[in-house]
Design a protein around this motif. Structure first.
Motif, mmCIF file in Angstrom:
data_model
loop_
_atom_site.group_PDB
_atom_site.id
_atom_site.type_symbol
_atom_site.label_atom_id
_atom_site.label_comp_id
_atom_site.label_asym_id
_atom_site.label_seq_id
_atom_site.Cartn_x
_atom_site.Cartn_y
_atom_site.Cartn_z
ATOM 1 N N VAL A 11 0.874 -1.183 0.000
ATOM 2 C CA VAL A 11 0.000 0.000 0.000
ATOM 3 C C VAL A 11 0.904 1.225 0.000
ATOM 4 N N GLY A 12 0.839 2.001 -1.076
ATOM 5 C CA GLY A 12 1.759 3.121 -1.284
ATOM 6 C C GLY A 12 2.906 2.629 -2.155
ATOM 7 N N GLY A 14 5.157 4.097 -4.062
ATOM 8 C CA GLY A 14 6.049 5.184 -4.487
ATOM 9 C C GLY A 14 7.484 4.706 -4.460
ATOM 10 N N GLY A 15 8.386 5.608 -4.044
ATOM 11 C CA GLY A 15 9.810 5.284 -4.020
ATOM 12 C C GLY A 15 10.089 4.039 -3.194
ATOM 13 N N GLY A 17 7.873 1.903 -1.675
ATOM 14 C CA GLY A 17 7.011 0.758 -1.999
ATOM 15 C C GLY A 17 7.604 -0.045 -3.145
ATOM 16 N N ILE A 38 -3.075 5.700 -4.225
ATOM 17 C CA ILE A 38 -4.103 6.686 -4.606
ATOM 18 C C ILE A 38 -3.715 7.433 -5.883
ATOM 19 N N ARG A 42 1.094 5.999 -10.213
ATOM 20 C CA ARG A 42 1.728 4.876 -9.515
ATOM 21 C C ARG A 42 0.979 3.559 -9.792
ATOM 22 N N ALA A 72 3.709 1.652 2.803
ATOM 23 C CA ALA A 72 4.817 2.539 2.385
ATOM 24 C C ALA A 72 4.244 3.859 1.856
ATOM 25 N N ASN A 75 3.801 9.317 6.132
ATOM 26 C CA ASN A 75 3.697 8.880 7.534
ATOM 27 C C ASN A 75 2.346 9.134 8.203
ATOM 28 N N HIS A 122 9.712 -1.500 9.620
ATOM 29 C CA HIS A 122 10.905 -1.682 8.779
ATOM 30 C C HIS A 122 12.025 -0.720 9.205
ATOM 31 N N ASN A 124 15.100 -0.785 8.796
ATOM 32 C CA ASN A 124 16.081 -1.543 8.018
ATOM 33 C C ASN A 124 17.526 -1.178 8.311
ATOM 34 N N TRP A 163 5.827 15.704 0.214
ATOM 35 C CA TRP A 163 5.202 15.645 1.545
ATOM 36 C C TRP A 163 6.218 15.786 2.679
ATOM 37 N N ARG A 164 7.474 15.494 2.431
ATOM 38 C CA ARG A 164 8.489 15.580 3.503
ATOM 39 C C ARG A 164 8.709 17.026 3.975
ATOM 40 N N ASP A 176 12.412 11.708 9.570
ATOM 41 C CA ASP A 176 12.821 10.946 8.389
ATOM 42 C C ASP A 176 14.123 10.170 8.642
ATOM 43 N N HIS A 180 16.061 6.678 12.164
ATOM 44 C CA HIS A 180 17.037 5.603 11.903
ATOM 45 C C HIS A 180 18.224 5.693 12.861
HETATM 46 P P1 NAD Z 1 6.672 8.508 -1.943
HETATM 47 O O1 NAD Z 1 6.013 9.825 -1.944
HETATM 48 O O2 NAD Z 1 7.695 8.198 -2.977
HETATM 49 O O3 NAD Z 1 5.576 7.337 -2.012
HETATM 50 C C1 NAD Z 1 4.405 7.341 -1.237
HETATM 51 C C2 NAD Z 1 3.287 6.750 -2.081
HETATM 52 O O4 NAD Z 1 2.141 6.585 -1.250
HETATM 53 C C3 NAD Z 1 2.859 7.645 -3.246
HETATM 54 O O5 NAD Z 1 2.891 6.904 -4.448
HETATM 55 C C4 NAD Z 1 1.448 8.094 -2.869
HETATM 56 O O6 NAD Z 1 0.613 8.287 -3.987
HETATM 57 C C5 NAD Z 1 0.983 6.940 -2.022
HETATM 58 N N1 NAD Z 1 -0.092 7.266 -1.075
HETATM 59 C C6 NAD Z 1 -0.286 8.414 -0.360
HETATM 60 N N2 NAD Z 1 -1.365 8.288 0.450
HETATM 61 C C7 NAD Z 1 -1.856 7.043 0.231
HETATM 62 C C8 NAD Z 1 -2.960 6.330 0.764
HETATM 63 N N3 NAD Z 1 -3.766 6.870 1.685
HETATM 64 N N4 NAD Z 1 -3.185 5.074 0.315
HETATM 65 C C9 NAD Z 1 -2.394 4.521 -0.637
HETATM 66 N N5 NAD Z 1 -1.341 5.159 -1.194
HETATM 67 C C10 NAD Z 1 -1.065 6.395 -0.745
HETATM 68 O O7 NAD Z 1 7.297 8.346 -0.490
HETATM 69 P P2 NAD Z 1 8.435 7.321 -0.061
HETATM 70 O O8 NAD Z 1 9.740 7.995 -0.100
HETATM 71 O O9 NAD Z 1 8.270 6.043 -0.797
HETATM 72 O O10 NAD Z 1 8.066 7.115 1.485
HETATM 73 C C11 NAD Z 1 7.012 6.261 1.863
HETATM 74 C C12 NAD Z 1 7.279 5.730 3.272
HETATM 75 O O11 NAD Z 1 8.501 4.997 3.260
HETATM 76 C C13 NAD Z 1 7.468 6.836 4.320
HETATM 77 O O12 NAD Z 1 6.955 6.397 5.541
HETATM 78 C C14 NAD Z 1 8.990 6.980 4.408
HETATM 79 O O13 NAD Z 1 9.436 7.503 5.639
HETATM 80 C C15 NAD Z 1 9.423 5.544 4.217
HETATM 81 N N6 NAD Z 1 10.784 5.387 3.680
HETATM 82 C C16 NAD Z 1 11.597 4.499 4.304
HETATM 83 C C17 NAD Z 1 12.884 4.310 3.860
HETATM 84 C C18 NAD Z 1 13.750 3.308 4.550
HETATM 85 O O14 NAD Z 1 14.943 3.217 4.254
HETATM 86 N N7 NAD Z 1 13.209 2.521 5.461
HETATM 87 C C19 NAD Z 1 13.364 5.053 2.762
HETATM 88 C C20 NAD Z 1 12.494 5.936 2.133
HETATM 89 C C21 NAD Z 1 11.190 6.099 2.593
#
Ligand code: NAD
Length: 358
Positions: A11-12, A14-15, A17, A38, A42, A72, A75, A122, A124, A163-164, A176, A180
Motif C-alpha cells: 500500500v503506497g 512510491g519510491g 514501496g 491513490i 503509480r 509505504a 507517515n 521496517h 532496516n 510531503w516531507r 525521516d 534511523h
Molecule cells: P513517496 O512519496 O515516494 O511514495 C508514497 C506513495 O504513497 C505515493 O505513491 C502516494 O501516492 C501513495 N499514497 C499516499 N497516500 C496514500 C494512501 N492513503 N493510500 C495509498 N497510497 C497512498 O514516499 P516514499 O519515499 O516512498 O516514502 C514512503 C514511506 O517509506 C514513508 O513512511 C517513508 O518515511 C518511508 N521510507 C523508508 C525508507 C527506509 O529506508 N526505510 C526510505 C524511504 C522512505
C-alpha cells in the motif's frame, strides 16, 4: 513449519514501496501479488512492473488470499491503514517512522494484540554494514570501553520530495532520518537515557526541520551526538567513536575508516609542535610508537535478515528483531527532542516507556 508462500500487497507504491517490490523479487517465502496507491501514475507503474492494482484499500483487506499488507505511504496515514489491516486479520509490515506520535503506535499495538497479528516496523538500518561495524567495535570493546559516540548523515540537497516538507504528513529530517540514527543508537547502547538537548535547523525556510543536532547522555556515562544535515557541502565522518583505549572512525557508506589504539607500556612522550602562533604538546599527534592503526573489523552475519525474521515471526519461530516497544521508545525520544528544541532546555525528567506498558 514455515509456509512457503506468503502473499503480500504493497500500500503506497512510491519510491520505497517499489523498492520493497524489488527487494522481494527473489524472496523464497514472500510474494508481492499487488499494490494499492491513490495516485493514477503509480497504479500505471505498478501494472507496468507486473503487479495487479487494487482499486481501494478495502478491496485489499477483503481479499482472503492476502497474508501481508506492507505500508509505504507518507507517515500521516500509517496508523489508519495499519489498524484497518490488522482488524481485517492481515499481518502488517510498516515503514518508518511508524507513526508521527507515540500514542498512535500504542493504538496499533493494541489492535495487533486484539487480532493476534504481527505488526513489524521496517527499521532496516539496523542491518546497515556501517552500523554493524560500529556495533561490533562497541560490543567487543575493540577501542576499550566506549564513552562517546557521534553518528551523523549529511547531504547538500535539501529536503527531498513533496510531503516531507510538510508537518501534517510527518515531514522533516528528525522523523525521516533521525528515526534511523536514534533507533541504531538505542539498539547499540543498553542504558537508560538521562538527558537530552536538541537543536533543530530551519535554514531552508520549511515549516519542518531540515536537520538537527541532539546531545544524549546515558546512565552508564556514555555521551552521544546525533546529527542530520541537508545543507552540508562538506561532510563529516558517518561515525566517530571514542573509547578508553582508542578512537574509531567510519567515513562513509563504503566503510572506509580506521581504528587507532594506544600502545601499552612505556611510550615516547609527544614532542611539542608549532600550532598557529603557539607551541603545543597537548594537541601534538601521538608519537609513532604510542599508537597502532588498524583496519575496521569485518562484520559477519549474526542475525536473520529483515524479511527472514518477518517470516520466522509469523510462523511462530522467532521474536521480532525490531520490537514494537523499542520503536515506541524511539518515538518518545523524538517527542522529547522536539520539546528540548522548542524550549531550548536540557530535558532530564522523562520516561521513554509509557506507564501503561510498565
Ligand atoms: P513517496 O512519496 O515516494 O511514495 C508514497 C506513495 O504513497 C505515493 O505513491 C502516494 O501516492 C501513495 N499514497 C499516499 N497516500 C496514500 C494512501 N492513503 N493510500 C495509498 N497510497 C497512498 O514516499 P516514499 O519515499 O516512498 O516514502 C514512503 C514511506 O517509506 C514513508 O513512511 C517513508 O518515511 C518511508 N521510507 C523508508 C525508507 C527506509 O529506508 N526505510 C526510505 C524511504 C522512505
Amino acid at each position: 513449519m514455515t509456509k512457503k508462500n506468503y502473499l503480500l500487497v504493497i500500500v503506497g507504491y512510491g519510491g520505497m514501496g517499489s523498492y520493497h517490490a524489488k527487494l522481494l523479487k527473489d524472496n523464497q517465502n514472500i510474494e508481492v501479488v499487488g499494490t494499492y496507491d491513490i495516485s493514477e501514475d503509480r497504479r500505471t507503474a505498478s501494472l507496468a512492473d507486473g503487479y495487479k492494482v487494487y482499486e481501494s484499500l478495502s478491496a485489499v483487506l477483503s481479499d482472503d488470499i492476502v497474508d501481508f499488507v506492507l505500508i509505504a505511504t507518507p507517515n500521516d496515514v500509517h496508523k489508519e491503514i495499519a489498524i484497518a489491516a490488522l482488524n481485517a486479520g492481515k499481518d502488517v509490515i510498516c515503514e518508518k517512522p511508524v507513526t508521527i506520535y507515540s500514542e498512535e503506535l500504542l493504538e496499533i499495538m493494541e489492535a495487533a494484540k486484539i487480532n493476534d497479528r504481527a505488526f513489524i516496523v521496517h527499521q532496516n538500518r539496523r542491518w546497515d554494514e556501517d552500523f554493524l561495524t560500529m556495533k561490533k567495535i562497541y560490543d567487543e570493546q575493540i577501542i576499550g570501553e566506549v564513552f562517546h559516540i557521534e553518528s551523523r548523515v549529511q547531504g547538500a540537497n535539501g529536503i527531498p520530495g513533496d510531503w516531507r516538507h510538510l508537518k501534517e504528513y510527518g515531514g522533516g529530517m528528525l522523523l525521516d532520518w533521525g528515526v534511523h540514527l536514534l533507533d541504531q543508537l538505542l539498539f547499540m547502547v543498553d542504558s537508560k537515557i538521562t538527558s537530552v538537548f536538541a537543536n533543530l535547523s530551519y535554514i531552508l525556510g520549511d515549516e519542518v526541520d531540515d536537520g538537527f543536532q541532539v546531545f544524549i547522555t546515558f546512565e552508564n556515562g556514555i555521551t552521544s551526538l546525533i546529527e542530520v544535515g541537508t545543507t552540508n557541502f562538506i561532510q563529516l565522518p558517518r561515525w566517530y567513536t571514542k573509547g578508553t583505549k582508542g578512537t574509531a572512525v567510519i567515513n562513509d557508506w563504503d566503510i572506509n575508516g580506521k581504528i587507532v589504539t594506544q600502545n601499552l607500556g612505556e611510550v615516547e612522550a609527544p614532542k611539542p609542535i608549532k600550532a598557529g602562533q603557539g607551541l603545543t604538546k597537548t594537541m601534538a599527534p601521538p608519537s609513532e610508537k604510542a599508537v597502532s592503526t588498524s583496519d575496521l573489523p569485518k562484520v559477519e552475519k549474526t542475525m536473520e535478515s529483515f524479511y527472514e525474521n518477518v517470516v520466522s515471526v509469523v510462523a511462530g519461530n522467532a521474536e521480532p528483531i525490531v520490537k514494537n516497544e523499542e520503536v515506541l521508545r524511539v518515538l518518545r525520544l523524538m517527542e522529547t527532542i522536539f520539546k528540548s528544541a522548542e524550549t531550548n532546555q536540557v530535558i532530564k525528567d522523562f520516561d521513554l516507556v509509557p506507564s501503561k506498558l510498565n
